[in-house]
Motif scaffolding. Structure first.
Motif, short mmCIF file in Angstrom:
data_model
loop_
_atom_site.label_atom_id
_atom_site.label_comp_id
_atom_site.label_asym_id
_atom_site.label_seq_id
_atom_site.Cartn_x
_atom_site.Cartn_y
_atom_site.Cartn_z
N SER A 31 -8.17 4.89 11.73
CA SER A 31 -7.52 5.67 10.68
C SER A 31 -8.42 5.67 9.45
CB SER A 31 -6.16 5.07 10.32
OG SER A 31 -5.24 5.25 11.36
N PHE A 33 -8.76 7.24 5.32
CA PHE A 33 -7.99 7.75 4.20
C PHE A 33 -8.92 8.12 3.05
CE2 PHE A 33 -4.08 5.92 5.95
CZ PHE A 33 -4.59 4.93 6.76
N TYR A 48 -5.19 11.78 5.22
CA TYR A 48 -5.62 10.76 6.13
C TYR A 48 -5.74 11.29 7.55
CZ TYR A 48 -1.10 9.21 8.22
OH TYR A 48 0.07 9.11 8.91
N ASP A 97 -4.77 0.95 13.73
CA ASP A 97 -3.33 1.08 13.88
C ASP A 97 -2.78 0.42 15.14
OD1 ASP A 97 -3.13 4.56 15.05
OD2 ASP A 97 -4.10 2.78 15.87
N SER A 100 -0.37 -3.08 15.57
CA SER A 100 0.54 -2.44 14.62
C SER A 100 -0.30 -2.06 13.42
CB SER A 100 1.69 -3.37 14.21
OG SER A 100 1.17 -4.51 13.56
N ASN A 101 0.25 -1.20 12.59
CA ASN A 101 -0.55 -0.71 11.46
C ASN A 101 -1.11 -1.86 10.62
OD1 ASN A 101 -0.32 2.00 12.01
ND2 ASN A 101 1.58 2.22 10.90
N GLN A 102 -2.40 -1.92 10.56
CA GLN A 102 -3.07 -2.96 9.81
C GLN A 102 -3.37 -2.46 8.40
OE1 GLN A 102 -3.78 -6.16 11.22
NE2 GLN A 102 -2.22 -5.22 12.52
N PRO A 103 -3.63 -3.38 7.46
CA PRO A 103 -3.89 -2.94 6.08
C PRO A 103 -5.19 -2.16 5.97
CG PRO A 103 -4.27 -5.29 6.32
CD PRO A 103 -3.64 -4.84 7.59
N GLN A 104 -5.26 -1.37 4.93
CA GLN A 104 -6.42 -0.53 4.69
C GLN A 104 -7.50 -1.31 3.94
OE1 GLN A 104 -5.06 3.08 2.77
NE2 GLN A 104 -3.30 3.21 4.17
N HIS A 105 -8.74 -1.02 4.27
CA HIS A 105 -9.90 -1.63 3.60
C HIS A 105 -10.67 -0.51 2.91
CE1 HIS A 105 -9.37 -5.60 5.49
NE2 HIS A 105 -8.81 -4.89 6.44
N PHE A 106 -10.99 -0.73 1.66
CA PHE A 106 -11.57 0.30 0.82
C PHE A 106 -13.09 0.16 0.67
CE2 PHE A 106 -8.02 2.55 -1.26
CZ PHE A 106 -6.96 1.80 -0.77
N GLY A 107 -13.75 1.30 0.48
CA GLY A 107 -15.12 1.31 0.03
C GLY A 107 -15.17 1.13 -1.48
N TYR B 32 5.95 -3.04 4.77
CA TYR B 32 4.70 -3.79 4.68
C TYR B 32 4.28 -3.82 3.22
CZ TYR B 32 4.59 -2.84 9.69
OH TYR B 32 4.90 -2.75 11.01
N MET B 34 1.46 -5.30 0.26
CA MET B 34 0.10 -5.77 0.06
C MET B 34 -0.20 -5.97 -1.41
SD MET B 34 -0.96 -3.00 2.79
CE MET B 34 0.74 -2.50 2.65
N TYR B 36 -3.73 -5.97 -3.73
CA TYR B 36 -5.16 -5.72 -3.78
C TYR B 36 -5.68 -6.16 -5.15
CZ TYR B 36 -5.06 -2.69 0.38
OH TYR B 36 -4.93 -2.19 1.66
N GLY B 43 -14.18 -1.12 -5.30
CA GLY B 43 -12.99 -0.68 -4.61
C GLY B 43 -11.94 -1.77 -4.55
N PRO B 44 -10.68 -1.40 -4.31
CA PRO B 44 -9.63 -2.42 -4.13
C PRO B 44 -9.95 -3.30 -2.92
CG PRO B 44 -8.67 -0.24 -4.48
CD PRO B 44 -10.12 -0.03 -4.26
N LEU B 46 -8.42 -6.25 -0.38
CA LEU B 46 -7.16 -6.79 0.09
C LEU B 46 -7.08 -8.29 -0.15
CD1 LEU B 46 -4.51 -6.20 1.68
CD2 LEU B 46 -5.76 -6.90 3.73
N TYR B 49 -1.23 -9.71 2.60
CA TYR B 49 -0.56 -8.70 3.43
C TYR B 49 0.66 -9.37 4.06
CZ TYR B 49 0.03 -5.42 7.38
OH TYR B 49 0.52 -4.52 8.29
N ARG B 92 4.23 0.25 2.23
CA ARG B 92 4.45 1.41 3.09
C ARG B 92 5.52 1.10 4.13
NH1 ARG B 92 2.17 0.19 7.87
NH2 ARG B 92 0.33 -1.15 7.92
N ASN B 96 1.53 5.56 7.83
CA ASN B 96 0.36 5.18 7.03
C ASN B 96 0.44 5.66 5.59
OD1 ASN B 96 -1.54 3.58 8.45
ND2 ASN B 96 -1.86 5.28 9.85
N MET B 98 0.93 5.11 2.23
CA MET B 98 1.02 3.96 1.36
C MET B 98 1.22 4.39 -0.09
SD MET B 98 -1.03 0.53 1.95
CE MET B 98 -2.64 0.77 1.22
#
Lengths: 115, 110
Positions: A31, A33, A48, A97, A100-107, B32, B34, B36, B43-44, B46, B49, B92, B96, B98
């Protein structure tokens, strides 16, 4: 492990020009975003993808914005033509995903300034 | 009313203090939660969680979720100057989509 990679880190361009932002998600994540962050509105989800397919683009502000994900390791966000109000920091994030839906990691984002 | 409310601060504390950061939300579909951390021009990242109500601890950080009150918290013990950053809550449902809080800017003074 390599995180989400975005390029360029900074972009300054004149109004009316085409802008292309790039993102390489974490390997194995399915996934992806695109977010925009401004002082006034905070972090806003633009679009997304799941398994390279756009799932929800309701956050894309106008037809001037478009996003593609031609393969699992690359995505672009394009603005054409750009306007000064598009100035913001644009973030790409990825997640897995399953199971189960895992948390998002950002650039670290692309800081865009439209003059 | 926003779906997620977070006091933007700024919050300034002395080194070693216990920091409490909070968010409230209105959408009971959120499952869920989180936290950050975002440093300037990054960037944010994590931090925590959680899925269920209750506490989750990781080192100096404790995340607390109270679904009945629609209230989440992040506690930082023995705060350090390196904890100075903006902290964003996020949540969320089973999709997805969020939602983020506005972020609280924290400064820990030596």
């Amino acid at each position: 492990d390599a995180g989400v990679i975005q390029s360029p880190r900074h972009e300054v361009t004149e109004m009316g020009q085409e802008v292309t932002l790039r993102c390489k998600p974490i390997s194995g994540h399915n996934s992806l975003f695109w977010y925009r962050q401004t002082m006034m509105r905070g972090l806003e989800l633009l679009i997304y993808f799941n398994n390279n397919v756009p799932i929800d683009d309701s956050g894309m502000p106008e037809d001037r914005f478009s996003a593609k994900m031609p393969n699992a390791s690359f995505s672009t966000l394009k603005i054409q033509p750009s306007e000064p109000r598009d100035s913001a920091v644009y973030f790409c994030a990825s997640s897995l995903d399953r199971p189960s839906n895992q948390p998002q990691h950002f650039g670290d984002g692309t800081r865009l300034s439209i003059l | 009313q926003k779906e997620v409310e977070q006091d933007p601060g700024p919050l300034s504390v002395p080194e070693g203090a216990i920091v409490s950061l909070n968010c409230t939300y209105s959408n009971s579909a959120f499952q869920y939660f989180m936290w950050y951390r975002q440093y300037s021009r990054k960037g944010p990242e994590l931090l925590m969680y959680t899925y269920s109500s209750g506490n989750k601890e990781d080192g100096r950080f404790t995340a607390q979720v109270d679904k009945s009150s629609k209230y989440i918290s992040l506690f930082i013990r023995d705060s350090q100057p390196s904890d100075s950053a903006t902290y964003l809550c996020a949540m969320r449902g089973h999709n997805n989509d969020m939602r983020f809080g506005a972020g609280t800017r924290l400064t820990v003074k030596p």
